[in-house]
Design a protein around this motif. Structure first.
Motif, PDB file in Angstrom:
ATOM      1  N   THR A  33       0.323   4.669   0.709  1.00  0.00           N
ATOM      2  CA  THR A  33       0.306   5.695   1.740  1.00  0.00           C
ATOM      3  C   THR A  33      -0.023   5.097   3.104  1.00  0.00           C
ATOM      4  O   THR A  33      -0.661   4.052   3.203  1.00  0.00           O
ATOM      5  CB  THR A  33      -0.735   6.776   1.415  1.00  0.00           C
ATOM      6  OG1 THR A  33      -2.060   6.217   1.487  1.00  0.00           O
ATOM      7  CG2 THR A  33      -0.500   7.344   0.018  1.00  0.00           C
ATOM      8  N   LEU A  92       0.850  -1.190   0.000  1.00  0.00           N
ATOM      9  CA  LEU A  92       0.000   0.000   0.000  1.00  0.00           C
ATOM     10  C   LEU A  92       0.887   1.242   0.000  1.00  0.00           C
ATOM     11  O   LEU A  92       1.879   1.319   0.726  1.00  0.00           O
ATOM     12  CB  LEU A  92      -0.919  -0.006   1.216  1.00  0.00           C
ATOM     13  CG  LEU A  92      -1.928  -1.165   1.246  1.00  0.00           C
ATOM     14  CD1 LEU A  92      -2.675  -1.197   2.561  1.00  0.00           C
ATOM     15  CD2 LEU A  92      -2.913  -1.054   0.085  1.00  0.00           C
ATOM     16  N   ASP A 102      -6.143   2.320   7.126  1.00  0.00           N
ATOM     17  CA  ASP A 102      -7.518   1.912   6.797  1.00  0.00           C
ATOM     18  C   ASP A 102      -7.596   0.405   6.586  1.00  0.00           C
ATOM     19  O   ASP A 102      -8.545  -0.259   7.030  1.00  0.00           O
ATOM     20  CB  ASP A 102      -8.004   2.638   5.537  1.00  0.00           C
ATOM     21  CG  ASP A 102      -8.250   4.119   5.784  1.00  0.00           C
ATOM     22  OD1 ASP A 102      -8.372   4.510   6.959  1.00  0.00           O
ATOM     23  OD2 ASP A 102      -8.312   4.884   4.804  1.00  0.00           O
ATOM     24  N   HIS A 103      -6.588  -0.144   5.901  1.00  0.00           N
ATOM     25  CA  HIS A 103      -6.575  -1.579   5.628  1.00  0.00           C
ATOM     26  C   HIS A 103      -6.464  -2.373   6.919  1.00  0.00           C
ATOM     27  O   HIS A 103      -7.151  -3.386   7.108  1.00  0.00           O
ATOM     28  CB  HIS A 103      -5.404  -1.912   4.704  1.00  0.00           C
ATOM     29  CG  HIS A 103      -5.337  -3.342   4.290  1.00  0.00           C
ATOM     30  ND1 HIS A 103      -4.599  -4.274   4.980  1.00  0.00           N
ATOM     31  CD2 HIS A 103      -5.931  -4.014   3.270  1.00  0.00           C
ATOM     32  CE1 HIS A 103      -4.723  -5.445   4.400  1.00  0.00           C
ATOM     33  NE2 HIS A 103      -5.524  -5.323   3.361  1.00  0.00           N
ATOM     34  N   GLU A 151      -2.091   6.313   5.178  1.00  0.00           N
ATOM     35  CA  GLU A 151      -3.540   6.381   5.371  1.00  0.00           C
ATOM     36  C   GLU A 151      -4.198   5.112   4.825  1.00  0.00           C
ATOM     37  O   GLU A 151      -5.085   4.538   5.479  1.00  0.00           O
ATOM     38  CB  GLU A 151      -4.111   7.620   4.675  1.00  0.00           C
ATOM     39  CG  GLU A 151      -3.750   8.954   5.314  1.00  0.00           C
ATOM     40  CD  GLU A 151      -2.310   9.357   5.055  1.00  0.00           C
ATOM     41  OE1 GLU A 151      -1.793  10.210   5.804  1.00  0.00           O
ATOM     42  OE2 GLU A 151      -1.689   8.818   4.100  1.00  0.00           O
ATOM     43  N   GLU A 152      -3.783   4.695   3.636  1.00  0.00           N
ATOM     44  CA  GLU A 152      -4.311   3.453   3.066  1.00  0.00           C
ATOM     45  C   GLU A 152      -3.997   2.269   3.977  1.00  0.00           C
ATOM     46  O   GLU A 152      -4.836   1.396   4.194  1.00  0.00           O
ATOM     47  CB  GLU A 152      -3.699   3.199   1.686  1.00  0.00           C
ATOM     48  CG  GLU A 152      -4.175   4.099   0.585  1.00  0.00           C
ATOM     49  CD  GLU A 152      -3.492   3.767  -0.726  1.00  0.00           C
ATOM     50  OE1 GLU A 152      -4.185   3.368  -1.671  1.00  0.00           O
ATOM     51  OE2 GLU A 152      -2.250   3.912  -0.800  1.00  0.00           O
ATOM     52  N   TRP A 153      -2.771   2.251   4.486  1.00  0.00           N
ATOM     53  CA  TRP A 153      -2.345   1.138   5.326  1.00  0.00           C
ATOM     54  C   TRP A 153      -3.133   1.106   6.630  1.00  0.00           C
ATOM     55  O   TRP A 153      -3.573   0.041   7.068  1.00  0.00           O
ATOM     56  CB  TRP A 153      -0.845   1.272   5.612  1.00  0.00           C
ATOM     57  CG  TRP A 153      -0.255   0.105   6.336  1.00  0.00           C
ATOM     58  CD1 TRP A 153      -0.040  -1.152   5.837  1.00  0.00           C
ATOM     59  CD2 TRP A 153       0.197   0.082   7.694  1.00  0.00           C
ATOM     60  NE1 TRP A 153       0.525  -1.959   6.804  1.00  0.00           N
ATOM     61  CE2 TRP A 153       0.681  -1.226   7.952  1.00  0.00           C
ATOM     62  CE3 TRP A 153       0.249   1.022   8.702  1.00  0.00           C
ATOM     63  CZ2 TRP A 153       1.203  -1.594   9.181  1.00  0.00           C
ATOM     64  CZ3 TRP A 153       0.775   0.665   9.933  1.00  0.00           C
ATOM     65  CH2 TRP A 153       1.239  -0.635  10.163  1.00  0.00           C
TER      66      TRP A 153
END
Length: 563
Positions: free
Chosen positions: A416, A414, A422-423, A418-420
């Motif tokens: 960013t 991932l 969220d995941h 933020e993506e990580w």
């Protein structure tokens, strides 16, 4: 891919393509060729020469053989713009600023889509043209002509992957420096390396009669792994002056999912008997070409391999070490390890160098089942059919799940944080939602549904599988289910007998079919007698073989007496 949108054809359009050298223009380009040209932009061409070079990857029987056949006139941009009209469909492709604009009269289009194109004569198979624009391309739909003269809405920022820093001597030097610092600053690390030095040649713990010894060995391995993670993380997450202040991790990301989509589109073309066409060599060898999933994953694997090799080297040379003096010899050693590692076979039997080169040409990697290291399960009937080509080309790849095992953003695919984050949050919520008490699992295992299927991991309806004329695919799926259970029981002899019977069944001629079918059924019955848990599956499979035999007899009778 699952996130693609299937779209209708676009109308005839007026086209302008601009690069650093000139503009090209044509009126009323048909939908096939206009869509093919848009698909070529998926490859991130920098000029007309590169765009024309990737045309064969997307052309069909209904489009021109090459992009030059579009007969685009070389013309001044302003002069071309004078011939466009708001009432007609038009497309403006700017290769300089990485931007596409569509007029208000154009049909709906998306930057990621698989466009279903009907054959011109109405009889040929429907053709699908994949379009997957790179993330740094701007895509403006239903705009006025004045938009063409506007600057980009966002700054054009395409990171150079800088393989000259991420691979080779810079990588070896960077890891060596960090490992040496750890060696001299961490007394616990030196003790660990001393205790583990005799075991580095064997990745598995040595057998011991004392459980405490084995437990301590695992603890030491875990402690060393934490140091490995720290060195690896620091290398990826430390800004460097030779990367203009960016971190090595940033050079890895930005194109993984885009390249995934482009290669997925080529898989569909290869599966549909289209020509296997890589991008031009000059484009593939351009040092600015971004990294795809396979290269990012292999880079992770290489870093771990080098760090492990470094610990081994330090443990063997610890008596001769002097502060700072070992940095160059260790780096030189890691460079040699890297060179050898790049030539070793990896996923699917290919070397890391070949895997990366194939991905840089943006073509799918096809399994060569005869090559050493090929990922084929010899006990699986489905794999056996794959080796024989019954399913068409078998694609292989690296999914990268192991990059997430340390639960560290630094290594994740991932892009960013933020993506990580969220995941991770979604994963934790999903884990809680599906958590089931152990006693409930045991209860459900003890009380099977009497009306459910006898098959555990496969299901094929009585109507079979569409397109599976001889039933071999249906049988392979169900037989694989049985063999999976037999593997758990370590019933190797039964597995061999079943596979041999199925192989004879697949290759049998018309007049041998009855004999090999009967033999196959006897083997199934024998397995059921030895393993009571397979009785239902054996019976169902025997019935299916009887039904397939009746169907084939009926077909043969029609062939013999057509009137």
């Amino acid at each position: 891919m699952s996130d693609e949108t299937e779209l209708a054809r676009c109308p005839d359009v007026d086209l302008i393509v601009v690069d650093n050298h000139r503009a090209r223009f044509a009126l009323a380009v048909d939908d096939w060729n206009a869509t093919t040209l848009l698909a070529c932009v998926s490859e991130d061409p920098s000029d007309w020469h590169e765009l024309a070079g990737v045309w064969p990857r997307y052309r069909s029987d209904s489009s021109f053989d090459d992009a030059e056949s579009l007969n685009l006139s070389v013309i001044d941009v302003d002069a071309a713009m004078m011939q466009l009209s708001e009432e007609r469909a038009w497309i403006f492709i700017d290769l300089r600023t990485k931007r596409i604009c569509f007029g208000r009269a154009n049909d709906p289009m998306e930057r990621d889509g698989c466009y279903a194109m009907d054959a011109i004569d109405g009889y040929e198979q429907e053709f699908r043209i994949p379009i997957h624009l790179p993330p740094w391309w701007e895509f403006h739909r239903h705009v006025d002509l004045s938009m063409v003269y506007e600057p980009r809405c966002s700054e054009l920022s395409v990171f150079h992957p800088r393989r000259d820093v991420l691979w080779g001597s810079e990588l070896a030097n960077g890891l060596a420096e960090r490992m040496i610092n750890c060696f001299f600053e961490d007394d616990g690390l030196r003790e660990l390396l001393f205790q583990l030095s005799s075991d580095f040649s064997d990745p598995e713990p040595l057998e011991s009669d004392e459980e405490v010894t084995t437990d301590r060995f695992r603890e030491m391995r875990n402690e060393l792994h934490s140091r490995t993670v720290a060195v690896h993380r620091d290398w990826l997450m430390t800004p460097r002056s030779d990367l203009d202040g960016r971190m090595p991790r940033q050079c890895l990301h930005g194109a993984v999912h885009w390249i995934d989509r482009v290669i997925e589109g080529q898989k569909r073309r290869v599966s549909g008997d289209a020509v296997f066409t890589p991008i031009p060599i000059a484009m593939a060898n351009d040092p600015r070409v971004r990294m795809g999933r396979s290269e990012v994953c292999l880079y992770f694997d290489l870093c771990r391999e080098l760090i492990h090799a470094g610990w081994v080297h330090l443990s063997l040379c610890s008596d001769e070490m002097h502060t700072g003096s070992e940095a160059i010899p260790l780096a030189s050693h890691l460079e040699k390890v890297q060179e050898n590692w790049m030539r070793m076979p990896h996923e699917g039997g290919d070397s890391a160098a070949i895997i990366i080169d194939v991905e840089r040409h943006r073509v799918p990697r096809i399994l060569d089942s005869g090559r050493e290291g090929a990922a084929i399960d010899c006990d699986c009937p489905i794999c056996e059919m794959m080796k024989e080509g019954n399913f068409g080309p078998t694609f292989v790849g690296i999914d990268g799940h192991h990059l997430e095992l340390d639960n560290e953003f630094a290594f994740s695919l991932l892009e960013t944080r933020e993506e990580w984050d969220d995941h991770r949050r979604e994963y934790e919520e999903l884990s809680l939602a599906y958590e089931m008490p152990q006693n409930a699992i045991e209860t459900s295992a003890e009380e099977p549904d009497e009306f459910g299927s006898v098959w555990k991991n496969s299901y094929v309806g009585k109507e079979g599988i569409p397109g599976d004329a001889n039933g071999n695919i249906e049988i392979s799926f169900l037989l694989a289910d049985m063999i999976g259970s037999l593997k758990q029981l370590k019933a190797n002899d039964a597995i061999i007998e079943l596979n041999e019977a199925f192989r004879a069944y697949r290759i049998a001629g018309r007049y041998e079919l009855a004999i090999v079918t009967e033999h196959f059924q006897r083997v199934l019955e024998s397995v059921a007698q030895q393993y009571s848990g397979l009785v239902g599956r054996s019976a169902d499979l025997q019935q299916r073989l009887d039904e397939l035999a009746r169907q084939k007899d009926a077909i043969d009778s029609d062939d013999e007496f057509p009137y």
